[in-house]
Design a protein around this motif. Structure first.
Motif, PDB file in Angstrom:
ATOM      1  N   SER A   1       8.153   4.824   1.509  1.00  0.00           N
ATOM      2  CA  SER A   1       7.693   5.433   2.843  1.00  0.00           C
ATOM      3  C   SER A   1       8.658   6.774   2.866  1.00  0.00           C
ATOM      4  CB  SER A   1       8.325   4.488   3.876  1.00  0.00           C
ATOM      5  OG  SER A   1       9.761   4.085   3.621  1.00  0.00           O
TER       6      SER A   1
ATOM      7  N   LYS B   1       6.343  14.032   2.456  1.00  0.00           N
ATOM      8  CA  LYS B   1       4.960  15.137   2.362  1.00  0.00           C
ATOM      9  C   LYS B   1       4.456  15.414   3.771  1.00  0.00           C
ATOM     10  CE  LYS B   1       3.678  12.367  -1.750  1.00  0.00           C
ATOM     11  NZ  LYS B   1       2.915  11.065  -2.466  1.00  0.00           N
ATOM     12  N   SER B   2       4.887  15.203   4.671  1.00  0.00           N
ATOM     13  CA  SER B   2       4.884  15.725   6.167  1.00  0.00           C
ATOM     14  C   SER B   2       4.963  17.378   6.073  1.00  0.00           C
ATOM     15  CB  SER B   2       5.476  15.079   6.999  1.00  0.00           C
ATOM     16  OG  SER B   2       5.199  13.551   7.373  1.00  0.00           O
TER      17      SER B   2
ATOM     18  N   LEU C   1       9.155   8.832   0.668  1.00  0.00           N
ATOM     19  CA  LEU C   1       8.450   9.928  -0.179  1.00  0.00           C
ATOM     20  C   LEU C   1       7.141  10.297   0.572  1.00  0.00           C
ATOM     21  CD1 LEU C   1       8.670   9.442  -3.931  1.00  0.00           C
ATOM     22  CD2 LEU C   1       9.953  11.063  -2.427  1.00  0.00           C
ATOM     23  N   ALA C   2       6.421   9.400   1.040  1.00  0.00           N
ATOM     24  CA  ALA C   2       5.251   9.374   2.235  1.00  0.00           C
ATOM     25  C   ALA C   2       5.598  10.332   3.359  1.00  0.00           C
ATOM     26  CB  ALA C   2       4.706   8.250   2.507  1.00  0.00           C
TER      27      ALA C   2
ATOM     28  N   HIS D   1       1.037  -1.299  -0.099  1.00  0.00           N
ATOM     29  CA  HIS D   1      -0.020  -0.015  -0.073  1.00  0.00           C
ATOM     30  C   HIS D   1       0.956   1.330  -0.010  1.00  0.00           C
ATOM     31  CE1 HIS D   1      -2.865   2.941   1.060  1.00  0.00           C
ATOM     32  NE2 HIS D   1      -2.299   3.326   2.009  1.00  0.00           N
ATOM     33  N   ILE D   2       1.935   1.262   0.846  1.00  0.00           N
ATOM     34  CA  ILE D   2       2.750   2.265   0.939  1.00  0.00           C
ATOM     35  C   ILE D   2       3.552   2.767  -0.364  1.00  0.00           C
ATOM     36  CG2 ILE D   2       4.848   3.128   1.891  1.00  0.00           C
ATOM     37  CD1 ILE D   2       3.805   2.002   4.851  1.00  0.00           C
ATOM     38  N   GLU D   3       3.895   1.581  -0.924  1.00  0.00           N
ATOM     39  CA  GLU D   3       4.615   1.679  -2.233  1.00  0.00           C
ATOM     40  C   GLU D   3       3.828   2.201  -3.385  1.00  0.00           C
ATOM     41  OE1 GLU D   3       8.047   2.001  -4.086  1.00  0.00           O
ATOM     42  OE2 GLU D   3       8.160   1.211  -2.430  1.00  0.00           O
ATOM     43  N   THR D   4       2.387   1.545  -3.498  1.00  0.00           N
ATOM     44  CA  THR D   4       1.579   2.046  -4.531  1.00  0.00           C
ATOM     45  C   THR D   4       0.932   3.291  -4.497  1.00  0.00           C
ATOM     46  OG1 THR D   4      -0.246   0.566  -3.749  1.00  0.00           O
ATOM     47  CG2 THR D   4       1.488  -0.302  -5.406  1.00  0.00           C
ATOM     48  N   LYS D   5       0.572   3.441  -3.184  1.00  0.00           N
ATOM     49  CA  LYS D   5      -0.431   4.663  -3.040  1.00  0.00           C
ATOM     50  C   LYS D   5       0.627   5.997  -2.419  1.00  0.00           C
ATOM     51  CE  LYS D   5      -4.265   2.707  -3.462  1.00  0.00           C
ATOM     52  NZ  LYS D   5      -5.280   2.971  -4.771  1.00  0.00           N
ATOM     53  N   HIS D   6       1.612   5.694  -1.830  1.00  0.00           N
ATOM     54  CA  HIS D   6       2.317   6.800  -1.284  1.00  0.00           C
ATOM     55  C   HIS D   6       3.787   6.957  -2.067  1.00  0.00           C
ATOM     56  CE1 HIS D   6      -0.767   7.252   1.569  1.00  0.00           C
ATOM     57  NE2 HIS D   6      -0.814   6.072   1.844  1.00  0.00           N
ATOM     58  N   ASP D   7       4.023   6.119  -3.004  1.00  0.00           N
ATOM     59  CA  ASP D   7       5.373   6.175  -3.707  1.00  0.00           C
ATOM     60  C   ASP D   7       6.602   6.096  -2.601  1.00  0.00           C
ATOM     61  OD1 ASP D   7       4.343   6.949  -5.926  1.00  0.00           O
ATOM     62  OD2 ASP D   7       4.412   8.968  -5.323  1.00  0.00           O
TER      63      ASP D   7
END
Length: 133
Positions: free
Chosen positions: A13, A19-20, A15-16, A5-11
Motif C-alpha cells: 500500500s 505512485k500518486s 509504494l502504491a 492484490h495490493i501486495e502483489t500488483k502494487h508492491d
C-alpha cells in the motif's frame, strides 16, 4: 484478497500510494525518493550512501516527515468536527440576521464552489454577496 492484490500488483500500500501524483501527496521529489527507500526498510546509512548524502540529512528527512504526519493529524482533527460533507448548510459565523438569503440548497452550494474555487480547492476570487460568502 484486496490486501493480496495490493501486495502483489502494487508492491504494498505504501509504494502504491507513493505512485500518486506528487501534488496529491504534498511531498517534494526528494522527500518522495527518500520515502520509497524508507518503505524498503533500508537503514539511514545505506540510504545516505545511495543518495550521496550525509546520514544526518537522512535523519532530518525522517524528522521532517514525522512533523508532516503530526500536522496532517492535527488538520484532520480540526476538520472532522466541521463535517464538510454535511447536507445541512450552516450560515457563516458572524451572520447578524438569518433570513431567506441563507436558504441555500446543496445544488446552490456546489455551483458557488465551482465558480469561486480552483481545482485545488483554493479561492480564485472572493465573492461580494453575503449569501455566496
Amino acid at each position: 484478497m484486496i490486501e493480496k492484490h495490493i501486495e502483489t500488483k502494487h508492491d504494498g500500500s505504501l509504494l502504491a500510494l507513493l505512485k500518486s501524483p506528487q501534488i496529491a501527496l504534498g511531498f517534494s521529489g526528494s522527500q518522495k525518493r527518500v520515502l520509497v527507500l524508507f518503505a524498503q526498510g533500508l537503514k539511514d546509512k545505506v540510504i545516505a550512501k545511495w543518495l550521496n548524502l550525509a546520514t544526518s540529512t537522512i535523519r532530518n528527512y525522517r524528522f521532517k516527515l514525522k512533523e508532516k504526519k503530526q500536522q496532517a493529524l492535527q488538520l484532520i482533527a480540526t476538520l472532522d468536527p466541521l463535517d464538510l460533507n454535511s447536507s445541512i448548510i450552516q450560515p457563516r459565523i458572524g451572520t447578524k440576521m438569518l433570513d431567506d438569503r441563507y436558504a441555500i440548497t446543496v445544488e446552490n452550494r456546489e455551483k458557488v464552489l465551482k465558480n469561486y474555487l480552483d481545482i485545488n480547492g483554493r479561492i480564485k476570487t472572493w465573492p461580494n454577496k453575503e449569501k455566496i460568502k
